[in-house]
Design a protein around this motif. Sequence first.
Motif, mmCIF file in Angstrom:
data_model
loop_
_atom_site.group_PDB
_atom_site.id
_atom_site.type_symbol
_atom_site.label_atom_id
_atom_site.label_comp_id
_atom_site.label_asym_id
_atom_site.label_seq_id
_atom_site.Cartn_x
_atom_site.Cartn_y
_atom_site.Cartn_z
ATOM 1 N N UNK A 90 0.800 -0.950 -0.007
ATOM 2 C CA UNK A 90 0.144 0.000 -0.148
ATOM 3 C C UNK A 90 0.923 1.192 -0.098
ATOM 4 N N UNK A 91 0.334 2.300 -0.502
ATOM 5 C CA UNK A 91 1.193 3.484 -0.757
ATOM 6 C C UNK A 91 1.250 4.276 -2.060
ATOM 7 N N UNK A 92 1.862 5.215 -2.180
ATOM 8 C CA UNK A 92 1.833 5.957 -3.646
ATOM 9 C C UNK A 92 3.284 5.466 -4.281
ATOM 10 N N UNK A 93 2.593 5.122 -5.560
ATOM 11 C CA UNK A 93 3.615 4.441 -6.544
ATOM 12 C C UNK A 93 4.884 5.181 -6.612
ATOM 13 N N UNK A 94 4.803 6.500 -6.498
ATOM 14 C CA UNK A 94 5.970 7.165 -6.672
ATOM 15 C C UNK A 94 7.141 6.990 -5.725
ATOM 16 N N UNK A 95 6.710 6.547 -4.662
ATOM 17 C CA UNK A 95 7.512 6.040 -3.523
ATOM 18 C C UNK A 95 8.532 4.996 -3.633
ATOM 19 N N UNK A 96 8.154 4.170 -4.864
ATOM 20 C CA UNK A 96 8.633 2.746 -5.374
ATOM 21 C C UNK A 96 9.008 2.915 -6.642
#
Length: 435
Positions: A90-96
């Motif tokens: 879970x989270x914002x794709x930009x962080x990965x």
Amino acid sequence: MKNNIILFGILSLLVVGTYFFQEKRVEQELKDSRLKDALIVDDILQLDLPNVKAEKKHGQWFDGETLLSYNTFKQIEKKFSEIMKIKDISGDWKNFSRQNFPFKLNGEDWAIGDLSLDKQSFYIKRDKKIYLAEIEGESHHLTTDGTEIAEIKLNELLGLLSKRKNELKELQLFRYFRDLPLDQVVISNDGDLPFELNLLSNTTTPAPIPGIEVHSNLKNKFMSLLTQATLKEVLPFSEKGKFKKISEVNFINQNNKLKWELWLKSQNSADAIIFEPVSKRSFLMVGGTLKVFFVRLQDYWDKKVIPQKYFQPFSEIQVTFTQGDKFEELTLENKEPLKFFPKKFKIDSEKMEQLTQMIFNLGARDQAERVSILTKAEKKQLLSGNHLIIRVMDQELVLWRKTEELIVANVTQGFKAHFTLLDEKFLGTFEDMLK
């Protein structure tokens, strides 16, 4: 006795039952588990990459009218099938995804992101969902550091997906002909008589000479040459590209015929073009990849000095050498390298090694360059002359040294095996090998 047979039957049933009910069950459970973790299980029919929009039709990949590399896309499909989900994220794709690689698979948005902190997995996005994943299977790169394997596998996949369109074009000529008729093949070279390969019956016309057999798997032999034919580019069909015809291959089955004609482009060019006159297609070819047009009939025969059906596996064997009044019987042990044990003479190891490669079908000399019929007159001449005679495996072999070749005549079978010899010191005589 009767009770033993009954007990054996019961035991056999139990073993078979155990296999089907236990082994098959475990096998299915592993398959179900793998499918559960695999992120891509559907057949891939469309793939939009940075440099191509690929679509699969009848088992082949195209970008518009351009045929794409079967082998490359086979690797891509395999890599995709080996992507296994570790867990949902879970989270914002930009962080990965500082190094985001977007693509579309079957019309759906996908993207490959960064490696995990421990570099043992990576992030991948399917539409809105994010996963931590890994790639199963083998890598084509060697490494001594096990922690690098996951990154290497990911880079292999990204490398395949990032290829330019020119790198993804199909270069194997035979793949441009989806239903190539391969029951019979007739090959005609300029200046030579045509010959036929029957890939169904595993025969050639003309047939081999007495004592010689056709290659045991003619179709595999032919296909190994066919797959080498590599093109530079597909050309617009034009009769202007025909200067001199040098060869042609005709493919035949009950329902279809197809012909490849090989032409030189011009008097001043070594470029070769293949024309297919029915579909009016032409291909500029890579030199050195066209062996299928020039391989001789005899290269489809098994040209061993001792034919395979007479060759006996052995741990040790007796071999006799006779020339004039000289005679030696030695024991040959089947080891690596071969071991020779003479009774009276000393062995010249280097020359004996050359000889045994020819007569025992080993190494670079496992096949003669060509074979020819041993006539009655030649047989009489050889047996009455001063030549080295070798007897082994119920075969009588006579060595006949000529200026630029060594002929090993198999008197038992009635043929001559011709070996090109550049070593002038190898005379093929008794004294040459036994001192």
